[in-house]
Design a protein around this motif. Structure first.
Motif, PDB file in Angstrom:
ATOM      1  N   SER A  34      10.413   2.614 -13.160  1.00 18.57           N
ATOM      2  CA  SER A  34      10.971   1.762 -12.105  1.00 18.57           C
ATOM      3  C   SER A  34      10.228   1.967 -10.787  1.00 18.57           C
ATOM      4  N   SER A  35       9.810   3.195 -10.524  1.00 21.27           N
ATOM      5  CA  SER A  35       9.075   3.463  -9.290  1.00 21.27           C
ATOM      6  C   SER A  35       7.715   2.787  -9.301  1.00 21.27           C
ATOM      7  N   LEU A  36       7.016   2.858 -10.427  1.00 21.98           N
ATOM      8  CA  LEU A  36       5.716   2.185 -10.533  1.00 21.98           C
ATOM      9  C   LEU A  36       5.854   0.688 -10.307  1.00 21.98           C
ATOM     10  N   LYS A  37       6.869   0.096 -10.896  1.00 19.60           N
ATOM     11  CA  LYS A  37       7.093  -1.354 -10.754  1.00 19.60           C
ATOM     12  C   LYS A  37       7.273  -1.714  -9.278  1.00 19.60           C
ATOM     13  N   PHE A  38       8.101  -0.927  -8.577  1.00 18.56           N
ATOM     14  CA  PHE A  38       8.338  -1.177  -7.156  1.00 18.56           C
ATOM     15  C   PHE A  38       7.073  -0.944  -6.331  1.00 18.56           C
ATOM     16  N   LEU A  39       6.397   0.173  -6.564  1.00 16.35           N
ATOM     17  CA  LEU A  39       5.230   0.521  -5.757  1.00 16.35           C
ATOM     18  C   LEU A  39       4.079  -0.460  -5.948  1.00 16.35           C
ATOM     19  N   ARG A  40       3.946  -0.998  -7.145  1.00 22.17           N
ATOM     20  CA  ARG A  40       2.851  -1.947  -7.402  1.00 22.17           C
ATOM     21  C   ARG A  40       3.035  -3.262  -6.656  1.00 22.17           C
ATOM     22  N   LYS A  41       4.273  -3.605  -6.335  1.00 18.53           N
ATOM     23  CA  LYS A  41       4.487  -4.874  -5.622  1.00 18.53           C
ATOM     24  C   LYS A  41       4.879  -4.672  -4.157  1.00 18.53           C
ATOM     25  N   THR A  42       4.843  -3.418  -3.678  1.00 16.83           N
ATOM     26  CA  THR A  42       5.251  -3.132  -2.307  1.00 16.83           C
ATOM     27  C   THR A  42       4.173  -2.280  -1.631  1.00 16.83           C
ATOM     28  N   PRO A  43       3.185  -2.938  -1.014  1.00 18.58           N
ATOM     29  CA  PRO A  43       2.035  -2.210  -0.455  1.00 18.58           C
ATOM     30  C   PRO A  43       2.402  -1.119   0.555  1.00 18.58           C
ATOM     31  N   TRP A  44       3.382  -1.354   1.429  1.00 23.31           N
ATOM     32  CA  TRP A  44       3.712  -0.340   2.435  1.00 23.31           C
ATOM     33  C   TRP A  44       4.254   0.927   1.771  1.00 23.31           C
ATOM     34  N   ALA A  45       5.024   0.768   0.706  1.00 25.08           N
ATOM     35  CA  ALA A  45       5.582   1.934   0.009  1.00 25.08           C
ATOM     36  C   ALA A  45       4.476   2.668  -0.750  1.00 25.08           C
ATOM     37  N   ARG A  46       3.585   1.909  -1.364  1.00 27.95           N
ATOM     38  CA  ARG A  46       2.463   2.526  -2.075  1.00 27.95           C
ATOM     39  C   ARG A  46       1.600   3.329  -1.101  1.00 27.95           C
ATOM     40  N   ASP A  47       1.373   2.777   0.099  1.00 28.41           N
ATOM     41  CA  ASP A  47       0.596   3.485   1.118  1.00 28.41           C
ATOM     42  C   ASP A  47       1.240   4.823   1.464  1.00 28.41           C
ATOM     43  N   LYS A  48       2.563   4.830   1.589  1.00 30.48           N
ATOM     44  CA  LYS A  48       3.270   6.080   1.913  1.00 30.48           C
ATOM     45  C   LYS A  48       3.111   7.106   0.795  1.00 30.48           C
ATOM     46  N   VAL A  49       3.193   6.655  -0.444  1.00 26.51           N
ATOM     47  CA  VAL A  49       3.028   7.545  -1.594  1.00 26.51           C
ATOM     48  C   VAL A  49       1.606   8.104  -1.613  1.00 26.51           C
ATOM     49  N   GLU A  50       0.627   7.244  -1.379  1.00 28.68           N
ATOM     50  CA  GLU A  50      -0.767   7.693  -1.373  1.00 28.68           C
ATOM     51  C   GLU A  50      -1.024   8.682  -0.241  1.00 28.68           C
ATOM     52  N   GLN A  51      -0.433   8.442   0.930  1.00 28.72           N
ATOM     53  CA  GLN A  51      -0.609   9.359   2.057  1.00 28.72           C
ATOM     54  C   GLN A  51       0.033  10.720   1.768  1.00 28.72           C
ATOM     55  N   LEU A  52       1.201  10.718   1.146  1.00 26.06           N
ATOM     56  CA  LEU A  52       1.853  11.971   0.784  1.00 26.06           C
ATOM     57  C   LEU A  52       1.003  12.732  -0.227  1.00 26.06           C
ATOM     58  N   TYR A  53       0.439  12.023  -1.166  1.00 26.17           N
ATOM     59  CA  TYR A  53      -0.453  12.660  -2.152  1.00 26.17           C
ATOM     60  C   TYR A  53      -1.657  13.305  -1.448  1.00 26.17           C
ATOM     61  N   LEU A  54      -2.248  12.576  -0.496  1.00 27.43           N
ATOM     62  CA  LEU A  54      -3.405  13.103   0.239  1.00 27.43           C
ATOM     63  C   LEU A  54      -3.032  14.361   1.022  1.00 27.43           C
ATOM     64  N   GLU A  55      -1.843  14.356   1.642  1.00 26.61           N
ATOM     65  CA  GLU A  55      -1.374  15.535   2.373  1.00 26.61           C
ATOM     66  C   GLU A  55      -1.213  16.716   1.415  1.00 26.61           C
ATOM     67  N   LEU A  56      -0.602  16.473   0.276  1.00 28.31           N
ATOM     68  CA  LEU A  56      -0.406  17.532  -0.714  1.00 28.31           C
ATOM     69  C   LEU A  56      -1.753  18.045  -1.220  1.00 28.31           C
ATOM     70  N   ASN A  57      -2.657  17.127  -1.467  1.00 25.91           N
ATOM     71  CA  ASN A  57      -3.988  17.483  -1.955  1.00 25.91           C
ATOM     72  C   ASN A  57      -4.729  18.383  -0.961  1.00 25.91           C
ATOM     73  N   ARG A  58      -4.559  18.086   0.332  1.00 22.65           N
ATOM     74  CA  ARG A  58      -5.186  18.920   1.372  1.00 22.65           C
ATOM     75  C   ARG A  58      -4.563  20.308   1.402  1.00 22.65           C
ATOM     76  N   LYS A  59      -3.242  20.376   1.230  1.00 21.87           N
ATOM     77  CA  LYS A  59      -2.539  21.668   1.285  1.00 21.87           C
ATOM     78  C   LYS A  59      -2.912  22.581   0.118  1.00 21.87           C
ATOM     79  N   ILE A  60      -2.974  22.005  -1.077  1.00 20.62           N
ATOM     80  CA  ILE A  60      -3.215  22.840  -2.250  1.00 20.62           C
ATOM     81  C   ILE A  60      -4.674  22.845  -2.677  1.00 20.62           C
ATOM     82  N   GLY A  61      -5.453  21.900  -2.057  1.00 19.02           N
ATOM     83  CA  GLY A  61      -6.857  21.708  -2.401  1.00 19.02           C
ATOM     84  C   GLY A  61      -7.606  22.968  -2.531  1.00 19.02           C
TER      85      GLY A  61
END
Length: 79
Positions: free
Chosen positions: A52-79
């Motif tokens: 259900s989350s994938l379905k929503f994120l694929r059609k909602t660019p602003w939400a997908r951007d937030k998810v991608e930004q959170l991933y980037l933050e996490l990636n920097r922390k644990i990188g």
């Protein structure tokens, strides 16, 4: 000469990453409850699932951007 920047993006950490992979990594790291606290969207709060989350994120660019930004933050922390 054509611009081939869309073929190779060595400086883009999201290049080649599937939304499914990003979402699974975030859920594994934070869990649904913490993810919903960090990104306040209903698909993370109410009966969350990857599908259900994938379905929503694929059609909602602003939400997908937030998810991608959170991933980037996490990636920097644990990188």
């Amino acid at each position: 000469m054509q611009n081939h920047t869309n073929k190779k993006q060595p400086n883009n950490p999201l290049h080649g990453m599937k939304l499914l992979t990003i979402l699974e990594l975030l859920v594994d790291h934070y869990g649904w409850e913490e993810l919903a606290n960090k990104i306040s969207i209903n698909c993370f709060k109410n009966d969350p699932s990857i599908k259900s989350s994938l379905k929503f994120l694929r059609k909602t660019p602003w939400a997908r951007d937030k998810v991608e930004q959170l991933y980037l933050e996490l990636n920097r922390k644990i990188g």
